[in-house]
Write an enzyme that holds these catalytic residues in place. Structure first.
Site, PDB file in Angstrom:
ATOM      1  N   SER A 228       4.240   5.563  10.968  1.00  0.00           N
ATOM      2  CA  SER A 228       4.760   4.345  10.345  1.00  0.00           C
ATOM      3  C   SER A 228       4.470   3.114  11.193  1.00  0.00           C
ATOM      4  CB  SER A 228       6.272   4.458  10.138  1.00  0.00           C
ATOM      5  OG  SER A 228       6.947   4.362  11.382  1.00  0.00           O
ATOM      6  N   GLU A 247      -2.840   4.347  13.702  1.00  0.00           N
ATOM      7  CA  GLU A 247      -3.190   4.485  12.286  1.00  0.00           C
ATOM      8  C   GLU A 247      -1.884   4.492  11.504  1.00  0.00           C
ATOM      9  OE1 GLU A 247      -6.121   4.227  11.235  1.00  0.00           O
ATOM     10  OE2 GLU A 247      -7.244   4.500  13.094  1.00  0.00           O
ATOM     11  N   CYS A 283      -2.430   8.216   3.432  1.00  0.00           N
ATOM     12  CA  CYS A 283      -2.425   6.803   3.840  1.00  0.00           C
ATOM     13  C   CYS A 283      -3.313   5.955   2.945  1.00  0.00           C
ATOM     14  CB  CYS A 283      -2.887   6.678   5.293  1.00  0.00           C
ATOM     15  SG  CYS A 283      -1.752   7.407   6.482  1.00  0.00           S
ATOM     16  N   GLU A 377       4.640   0.910   1.167  1.00  0.00           N
ATOM     17  CA  GLU A 377       3.860   2.136   0.986  1.00  0.00           C
ATOM     18  C   GLU A 377       4.720   3.179   0.272  1.00  0.00           C
ATOM     19  OE1 GLU A 377       0.915   4.879   3.674  1.00  0.00           O
ATOM     20  OE2 GLU A 377       2.831   4.325   4.563  1.00  0.00           O
TER      21      GLU A 377
END
Length: 476
Positions: A228, A247, A283, A377
């Site tokens: 996160s 990432e 992702c 997200e």
């Protein structure tokens, strides 16, 4: 089954364990040894003590270890796929795909180990530099700390471990608590393939406690984290002089322009696959779709039809595409976000309901850009589709995000597609592909809250080495 830590080349079992449950069936898979801060310190010490041996390996030796690991994983590919499917509730076909990609990632890492070259510098280009030759070499950093996620527990771990080994670095892995078995399997295979004992460790357990040890220990020279944005920012703020690769999250967007009228069914199929692969827990998952107003209604219908064909079920079933989310908390969050969007005027074209511990594949239309399901997200099987007047409006809405990982553009107008590609605020732009696309040797990483640094085997290796210059004065 009782599974221990992987430390000093072997399994270490203690009485301190936690239960690991299958997210879909809720059956117990194993009892996992809970790593402590002392275990993490021991793993870092072992890795540090093995650094000289790792650094002394030739590029050919490192490559051969990685190639053999790929061959051993190929022999155990169904075993590995079953592990991923059970611990991550990943549909078995997707789990097999992850194993195949991991084999490829190991092989890419072996190939790049042999291509870790420097360059020649003409020092006589500078006044006073006459009579000198110089060149650069890449040297390994030291201990690499890898903090890995649940959603691709084998391949995303290998994207950290493979480059570390290729560069000559030992590595300590802190896997997601839900998915430690894949990392342990990888460590076992690499050790069996000739990696020095102690050069790789896997310490499952509490993320904040173990991550704090990794972040504070000066012997850890780099942390590679996937997770996160909130945790990523915390790691970076405390990393000091350590290198970091982060990432982080995304809400990947794509645009379908007016030139694609004859391709709508094909694009809708790709969009559905991009939105719902592994339950949307990717992702790069296609989350926001913007469509030119002239094609909005037919594309909306085509996407709804393709989505209704997607099979929800047990991840062990060959036909299953979408299954339970990683935990009930995630399921409830996704359902809450859908309900909020619906209450504020969004249209639910299909799905929108919970099933087992997951969410049925969901398509929402006309979603306000301020809705959580648009600006955050989702990490679930939900995609939204909105109408735009032209490419300029699409570009503005695609960039209206805290994230910037991947974006997709479907267009037969090359000039328009390239102009958008240059202006999109993301790390990768895919023209005539969904943003969910990733090949394991391409550079991969984001801007804004999507991350810091780049993965992709070659690029990760470069970030795991120090560049050294050597000069020879041959005239005295």
């Amino acid at each position: 089954m009782l599974k221990g830590l992987f430390l000093n080349g072997e399994e270490k079992i203690t009485n301190n364990t936690y239960p690991l449950y299958h997210p879909h069936t809720e059956e117990k898979i194993a009892n996992i040894t809970q790593g402590t801060q002392e275990d993490m310190k021991e793993a870092i010490s072992a890795a540090h003590n093995n650094f000289a041996e790792m650094k002394a390996l030739t590029s050919n030796q490192r490559a051969n270890i990685l190639f053999e690991a790929a061959d051993r994983l190929l022999e155990r590919q169904e075993e590995a796929a079953q592990i991923i499917s059970k611990e991550a509730s990943k549909p078995i076909k997707a789990a097999r795909g992850e194993v195949n990609r991991t084999i490829q990632t190991l092989r890419f890492s072996g190939e790049e180990a042999k291509r870790l070259n420097g360059e020649y510098l003409s020092l006589d280009a500078a006044e006073g530099g006459e009579g000198r030759d110089a060149f650069t070499i890449h040297e390994p950093l030291g201990v690499i700390g890898a903090i890995t996620p649940f959603n691709f527990p084998l391949n995303l771990t290998t994207h950290k471990v493979g480059p570390a080994v290729a560069a000559g670095n030992p590595v300590v892995i802190k896997p997601a608590e839900q998915t430690p078995l894949s990392s342990i399997l990888l460590a076992e295979i690499l050790t069996q393939s000739g990696l020095p004992k102690g050069a790789i460790a896997v310490i499952p357990g509490d993320g904040p406690a173990l991550g704090e040890v990794m972040n504070q220990d000066e012997r850890v020279k780099k942390i590679s984290f996937t997770g996160s944005p909130e945790v990523g920012k915390l790691i970076k703020s405390k990393a000091g002089l350590k290198r970091v690769t982060l990432e982080l999250g995304s809400n990947a967007a794509m645009y379908v322009d007016e030139s694609c009228a004859d391709q709508l069914n094909d694009i809708a199929s790709k969009a559905a696959a991009g939105a719902f692969s592994y339950n949307g827990q990717v992702c790069l998952s296609t989350q926001r779709i913007y469509v030119h107003e002239s094609l909005f209604e037919p594309f909306k219908q085509a996407l709804a039809v393709k989505t209704k064909e997607i099979v929800f079920g047990d991840p062990a079933e060959e036909s299953t595409v979408v299954s339970s989310l990683i935990n009930k908390k995630s399921q409830q969050r996704v359902l809450d976000w859908i309900a909020e969007a619906k209450a504020n005027g969004a249209e639910v074209l299909t799905g929108g309901k919970g099933k087992a511990n997951g969410v049925l594949p969901t398509v929402l239309a006309n979603v306000d850009r301020n809705e959580k399901i648009s600006c955050n997200e989702v990490f679930g099987p939900v995609v939204l589709i909105n109408k735009v007047k032209n490419a300029s409006e699409a570009l503005e809405q695609m960039n209206d995000s805290r994230y910037g990982l991947n974006a997709g553009i479907f267009s037969n107008n090359l000039s328009q597609a390239m102009n958008m590609a240059h202006q999109l605020e993301v790390g990768q732009v895919l023209i005539n592909d969904v943003p969910t696309l990733r090949f394991d040797h391409m550079p991969y990483g984001g801007v804004k809250d999507s991350g810091y640094g780049r993965e992709g085997v070659k690029y990760a290796i470069e970030e795991m080495t120090e560049l050294k210059m050597i000069s020879l004065n041959y005239k005295g």
